[in-house]
Design an enzyme around this catalytic site. Structure first.
Site, PDB file in Angstrom:
ATOM      1  N   GLU A 177     -13.740  11.257  28.543  1.00 26.45           N
ATOM      2  CA  GLU A 177     -12.354  11.094  28.087  1.00 26.45           C
ATOM      3  C   GLU A 177     -12.170  11.395  26.594  1.00 26.45           C
ATOM      4  O   GLU A 177     -12.290  10.504  25.750  1.00 26.45           O
ATOM      5  CB  GLU A 177     -11.848   9.665  28.361  1.00 26.45           C
ATOM      6  CG  GLU A 177     -10.385   9.478  27.935  1.00 26.45           C
ATOM      7  CD  GLU A 177      -9.842   8.054  28.107  1.00 26.45           C
ATOM      8  OE1 GLU A 177     -10.611   7.169  28.519  1.00 26.45           O
ATOM      9  OE2 GLU A 177      -8.664   7.837  27.821  1.00 26.45           O
ATOM     10  N   LYS A 219     -11.037  13.173  31.862  1.00 25.35           N
ATOM     11  CA  LYS A 219      -9.801  12.384  31.662  1.00 25.35           C
ATOM     12  C   LYS A 219      -9.281  12.753  30.278  1.00 25.35           C
ATOM     13  O   LYS A 219      -9.989  12.596  29.283  1.00 25.35           O
ATOM     14  CB  LYS A 219     -10.110  10.891  31.737  1.00 25.35           C
ATOM     15  CG  LYS A 219      -8.937  10.002  31.298  1.00 25.35           C
ATOM     16  CD  LYS A 219      -9.161   8.549  31.676  1.00 25.35           C
ATOM     17  CE  LYS A 219      -8.031   7.670  31.170  1.00 25.35           C
ATOM     18  NZ  LYS A 219      -8.048   6.314  31.711  1.00 25.35           N
TER      19      LYS A 219
END
Ligand code: 5MM
Length: 340
Positions: A177, A219
């Site tokens: 992420e 992400k």
């Protein structure tokens, strides 16, 4: 876990019409959220809240996995079932946040590097035994005067790649992420450039450190105007620029991409995801969601710390989950908000 199982897990995380609920707020973040509804962040209050999120009837129709915090993965439902077991019973995969937070990057005022690599191999072994199928590590990239620096992007990419390698070694799918924050006054085009550079650096580093892309989930942020920018890009522009940025930087072998909401309103985060999937139905990867705030906010406000509000809070969460599930298919409409 074999390579085949890692791939299966990664694909199941982004199964058609399903996304991920992020409930991995660290102690300072959950305190902030609880402050907003005027309740104290005690261990029991956090357990009660996570209990209602985890045991929400019907959630498994829209949610493939939930990201837990270290405290949460060790807690249980009101009837004594450990949270990971309660998720698995519903067909939802438990995930775990394994970074220990973004800290000031030495020599680079205003920039952060995420820590948590020390001892990670052993922690992953334990999380695996506790039921975790995937993990999450969040890097934070700040836009500002003269930043981000390449030093910040590279330091974070390096940590993400080391984390991802350790996860795959442990049989856990890494959710990688990198988040370009949307808090500044920058235009959407600045966000595009910074996100493009960040994603390119992250994927180059994953590749150079032999992380298996087929066993990884990305992400990331949408390409969006900074919150304080006077000109706010419309839904279609966000969709077009986000997709273009991803196409320029992300290998087709990646099993899927999920978005964070980053401070967007719940409805706008859904509308953006929907516009991407509606306008671009044939992308190399599924585009789905892994929101924290944009799924939880209406639910948190409805709950307000009161047991009698649990059914209404769960209904509010289910509504957001359903809307975002439809947005994964490009089938969400604003009318669904009025009907709620
Ligand atoms: C749920 O919030 C997560 C934990 O944040 P902290 O480590 O800062 O406490 C966070 O990483 C979250 O998963 C992502 O930022 C996405 O959440 P949003 O709210 O941006 O969708």
């Amino acid at each position: 876990m074999s390579a085949e199982e890692l791939q299966k897990t990664a694909q199941a995380m982004v199964a058609r019409g399903k996304g991920i609920l992020a409930i991995d707020e660290s102690f300072p973040t959950i305190k902030k959220r609880f402050d907003s509804i005027d309740i104290e962040s005690t261990e029991e209050a956090r357990r009660n809240y996570r209990d209602l999120l985890i045991t929400n009837p019907g959630g498994a129709d829209y949610i493939s996995g939930m990201i837990l915090f270290d405290e949460t993965i060790r807690q249980s439902t009101s009837d004594g079932t450990p949270f990971p077991e309660a998720l698995i019973k519903q067909g939802i995969m438990p995930g775990i946040k394994v970074d220990t937070g973004a800290k000031d990057l030495a020599g680079h005022p205003g920039e952060k590097v995420t820590e948590g690599l020390d001892g990670l191999r052993d922690r992953l072994k334990e999380y695996k035994q506790l039921g975790a199928r995937f993990a999450k590590w969040r890097a934070v990239i700040t836009i500002g005067e003269g930043i981000p620096s390449m030093a910040c992007i590279q330091a974070n990419a390096h940590a993400l790649a080391r984390y991802a390698g350790l996860c795959q070694e442990a049989g856990i799918v890494p959710m990688v992420e990198p988040e370009v924050l949307m808090d500044a006054d920058n235009t959407i085009d600045v966000c595009f450039d910074v996100t493009r550079q960040t994603l390119k650096t992250v994927f180059d580093t994953l590749f150079s450190m032999d992380v298996t892309i087929e066993h990884t989930i990305l992400k990331t942020n949408m390409v969006i105007s900074g919150k304080k920018c006077k000109v706010q890009a419309g839904v279609q522009e966000v969709a077009n620029k986000t997709v273009r940025c991803l196409l320029e930087t992300i290998p087709a072998a990646l099993p899927g991409i999920v978005f964070l909401s980053g401070g967007q309103s719940a409805e706008l985060a859904t509308a953006h995801l929907n516009a991407m999937n509606k306008s671009y139905p044939d992308l190399p990867w599924p585009l789905s969601f892994s929101y924290g705030r944009a799924l939880q906010e209406p639910c948190l406000k409805t709950w307000a710390g009161k047991a009698e509000n649990v059914p209404a809070a769960q209904a509010a969460l289910l509504h957001r989950e359903k809307c975002n599930s439809l947005a994964c298919l490009g089938e969400y409409t604003e009318a669904m908000e009025q009907a709620a």
